[in-house]
Design a protein around this motif. Sequence first.
Motif, mmCIF file in Angstrom:
data_model
loop_
_atom_site.group_PDB
_atom_site.id
_atom_site.type_symbol
_atom_site.label_atom_id
_atom_site.label_comp_id
_atom_site.label_asym_id
_atom_site.label_seq_id
_atom_site.Cartn_x
_atom_site.Cartn_y
_atom_site.Cartn_z
ATOM 1 N N ALA A 291 67.807 22.882 69.257
ATOM 2 C CA ALA A 291 68.966 22.298 69.937
ATOM 3 C C ALA A 291 70.129 22.217 68.975
ATOM 4 C CB ALA A 291 68.652 20.902 70.467
ATOM 5 N N VAL A 292 71.301 22.162 69.558
ATOM 6 C CA VAL A 292 72.482 21.783 68.790
ATOM 7 C C VAL A 292 72.373 20.305 68.448
ATOM 8 C CG1 VAL A 292 73.982 23.526 69.800
ATOM 9 C CG2 VAL A 292 73.665 21.335 70.975
ATOM 10 N N ALA A 293 73.129 19.855 67.456
ATOM 11 C CA ALA A 293 73.231 18.422 67.183
ATOM 12 C C ALA A 293 74.121 17.786 68.249
ATOM 13 C CB ALA A 293 73.809 18.179 65.788
ATOM 14 N N ARG A 294 73.716 16.629 68.751
ATOM 15 C CA ARG A 294 74.490 15.940 69.779
ATOM 16 C C ARG A 294 74.763 14.502 69.335
ATOM 17 N NH1 ARG A 294 75.190 18.323 74.853
ATOM 18 N NH2 ARG A 294 76.647 16.562 75.032
ATOM 19 N N ASP A 295 75.625 14.369 68.332
ATOM 20 C CA ASP A 295 75.975 13.038 67.840
ATOM 21 C C ASP A 295 76.789 12.245 68.850
ATOM 22 O OD1 ASP A 295 74.698 13.495 65.413
ATOM 23 O OD2 ASP A 295 76.470 14.414 64.531
ATOM 24 N N ASP A 296 77.256 12.912 69.901
ATOM 25 C CA ASP A 296 77.999 12.207 70.942
ATOM 26 C C ASP A 296 77.084 11.429 71.873
ATOM 27 O OD1 ASP A 296 77.056 14.819 71.689
ATOM 28 O OD2 ASP A 296 78.130 14.577 73.591
ATOM 29 N N LEU A 297 75.785 11.716 71.848
ATOM 30 C CA LEU A 297 74.819 11.042 72.716
ATOM 31 C C LEU A 297 74.150 9.904 71.964
ATOM 32 C CD1 LEU A 297 73.115 14.203 74.265
ATOM 33 C CD2 LEU A 297 75.009 12.849 75.217
ATOM 34 N N ASP A 298 73.854 8.821 72.672
ATOM 35 C CA ASP A 298 73.263 7.648 72.030
ATOM 36 C C ASP A 298 71.950 7.975 71.330
ATOM 37 O OD1 ASP A 298 75.367 6.061 72.833
ATOM 38 O OD2 ASP A 298 74.332 5.259 74.595
ATOM 39 N N ASP A 299 71.169 8.880 71.921
ATOM 40 C CA ASP A 299 69.862 9.200 71.338
ATOM 41 C C ASP A 299 69.880 10.508 70.555
ATOM 42 O OD1 ASP A 299 70.019 11.111 73.309
ATOM 43 O OD2 ASP A 299 68.024 10.713 74.144
ATOM 44 N N GLY A 300 71.072 11.062 70.317
ATOM 45 C CA GLY A 300 71.162 12.305 69.568
ATOM 46 C C GLY A 300 70.553 13.496 70.275
ATOM 47 N N GLY A 301 70.298 13.379 71.574
ATOM 48 C CA GLY A 301 69.710 14.481 72.335
ATOM 49 C C GLY A 301 68.205 14.436 72.433
ATOM 50 N N ALA A 302 67.569 13.338 72.002
ATOM 51 C CA ALA A 302 66.103 13.254 71.985
ATOM 52 C C ALA A 302 65.504 13.367 73.378
ATOM 53 C CB ALA A 302 65.668 11.950 71.324
ATOM 54 N N ALA A 303 66.141 12.747 74.378
ATOM 55 C CA ALA A 303 65.563 12.736 75.723
ATOM 56 C C ALA A 303 65.372 14.140 76.269
ATOM 57 C CB ALA A 303 66.447 11.916 76.658
ATOM 58 N N GLN A 304 66.285 15.054 75.926
ATOM 59 C CA GLN A 304 66.168 16.419 76.436
ATOM 60 C C GLN A 304 64.981 17.131 75.797
ATOM 61 O OE1 GLN A 304 67.918 17.045 78.985
ATOM 62 N NE2 GLN A 304 68.856 19.069 79.038
ATOM 63 N N PHE A 305 64.699 16.845 74.541
ATOM 64 C CA PHE A 305 63.490 17.394 73.911
ATOM 65 C C PHE A 305 62.243 16.896 74.627
ATOM 66 C CE2 PHE A 305 66.077 18.410 70.130
ATOM 67 C CZ PHE A 305 65.533 19.627 69.775
ATOM 68 N N VAL A 306 62.185 15.599 74.874
ATOM 69 C CA VAL A 306 61.019 15.021 75.540
ATOM 70 C C VAL A 306 60.827 15.650 76.912
ATOM 71 C CG1 VAL A 306 60.038 12.894 76.476
ATOM 72 C CG2 VAL A 306 61.221 12.847 74.267
ATOM 73 N N ALA A 307 61.917 15.769 77.659
ATOM 74 C CA ALA A 307 61.833 16.352 78.999
ATOM 75 C C ALA A 307 61.404 17.811 78.960
ATOM 76 C CB ALA A 307 63.184 16.216 79.706
ATOM 77 N N THR A 308 61.881 18.560 77.967
ATOM 78 C CA THR A 308 61.544 19.984 77.877
ATOM 79 C C THR A 308 60.082 20.180 77.493
ATOM 80 O OG1 THR A 308 63.832 20.483 77.251
ATOM 81 C CG2 THR A 308 62.184 22.176 76.819
ATOM 82 N N ILE A 309 59.590 19.390 76.552
ATOM 83 C CA ILE A 309 58.164 19.466 76.195
ATOM 84 C C ILE A 309 57.312 19.173 77.425
ATOM 85 C CG2 ILE A 309 56.323 18.410 74.827
ATOM 86 C CD1 ILE A 309 58.517 17.827 72.682
ATOM 87 N N GLY A 310 57.672 18.131 78.168
ATOM 88 C CA GLY A 310 56.912 17.778 79.362
ATOM 89 C C GLY A 310 56.964 18.848 80.427
ATOM 90 N N ALA A 311 58.145 19.443 80.619
ATOM 91 C CA ALA A 311 58.290 20.471 81.647
ATOM 92 C C ALA A 311 57.454 21.701 81.318
ATOM 93 C CB ALA A 311 59.762 20.853 81.792
#
Length: 565
Positions: free
Chosen positions: A386-406
Amino acid sequence: MTALATDEPTVVGGAHPADRSLRVRWLGRVGYHEAWELQRALFSRSPDDHLLLLEHDHVFTMGRRADRANLLTDPRAVGAEVVWVDRGGDVTYHGPGQLVGYPILTVPGKRGGGMADTTAYVRSVEQLVIDALAELGVTGAGRRDRYPGVWLDPDGPRRRKIAAIGVRLTRGRSMHGFALNVRPDLAFFDQIVPCGIADAAVTSLAAEGVDVTMKTVVDTVAALAEARWAPGGRSERADVVWQHRSSDLSPFSRGEGPGPPAPAGPSLRLRGRLAEAGVADGLDVTARKPEWLRVQAHMGEDYRRLRSVMRSLDLVTVCEEAGCPNIYECWADGTATFMINGERCTRACGFCLVDTRRPEPPDAAEPARVAEAVHQLGLEFAVITAVARDDLDDGGAAQFVATIGAIRDRCPGVGVEVLIPDCKGDQAALDAIFAAEPDVLNHNIETVARLQRAVRPSAGYARSLAVLARAKAAGLTTKSSIIVGMGELPDEVVATMADLRSVGVDIVTIGQYLRPTTHHLPVARWWEPSEFARMKAIGEAMGIGHVEASPLTRSSYHAKGAAGR
């Protein structure tokens, strides 16, 4: 503060103490939690001894038996946090202008065997500081009975404390250490009863009229520590760059994307960072690559099929966005590294081609599309970055979790490697990714300590080691990457591999830097294939499970094989 011995088991593998090296690291400004994670990893996993030297942001730390009443203020009112830690002693303060030293050492037992001699070790730490003060021109430093630490005029009417000592010893291994006041804001000590001692003042080198830089103090302490604690003179040192500037941690630091090649070359800021790190101008941008770095395009059927799937599902690969030279080989083999959280990064690392314009909101449907691509391509092993997402509160972690699950829902049995940013060091965000249990957790250190600020000014050497340490403590297989050819020395690469090994990293990749545009970092030199072979041998000899090293190696190169899949 007092020393504290506990009986928690520790697992330290590797060399006999007589064969240990002392690895001295100046780490600059480091968050307290990150330094603590790093300490714990070195304490439990490293075969070597270490001395971490650093500064902290404003923090009050409380020992195991600290009295809460000795914290006299609401820490938030003075811009500090409170952390309860596993050392001895009461409350103390750490902050900018104070040199903190964490020796992680194998401490000899009493009379050569048995339990470590806690008193002797504490006195050894005190003596290190006393000797350093003497070299810096401070006379009259000494000890007080029953009050560990270093004092000026310790038995006189103007006794004042200049350094606190608080350690933990467990089965012959040390943690925590000393805090020497160089030029901190002493007003913070008015917010506590320092070390629970109400009848003594706190001072600093600056308050005593000693005008000295932090670098001079660090150099003095490091040299004395090597003489005191390095068995047989076996020691080495690595420093991050000295300056700490908040602007280095700002997102969008290159502006509106990479743009066209700039005839003027790297920016003044980038050239300044290189100069601070001791790197002169590199190879001319028109310099011809050696034969071993030339790649031919092979756009066969498998390559075209993978590209078609990516386009039809509106997905992004780091293979394309970062200009990876292995794209033809990997895509022809049906392997791709998916890039989630969009294609725009909030950081502007000096080596990276990825777009740095302001990012768009995360796409909630992206994880399902990645999983569908994995299914359509028939992959057995998927790599997600992933790109770095310092604009997001969790730094983009939720999208990693969702992608692993999917992926696991759509394609049971497929292995998943994630290459994550540091999520700004946020513990909850990182723990969420770790709890998703990827088969491999990859986070890149990228370069040696000296070049960190030039290469990736929005990241940190200590933070990356702490991320990897936390992942290993969570039971994950861990991986990291080093890029060479940006001005580092071979011994510095070895030292970086040793640091990765010391926090338990299982897989390391090493590859040659290729300059994407003229306003990226210059190439300092081309590493030869034989040098990569040597680094592989050294890394695996020091205990890293798998080292993938070659001129064209990239983070995800041969990822499936490196993971043993």
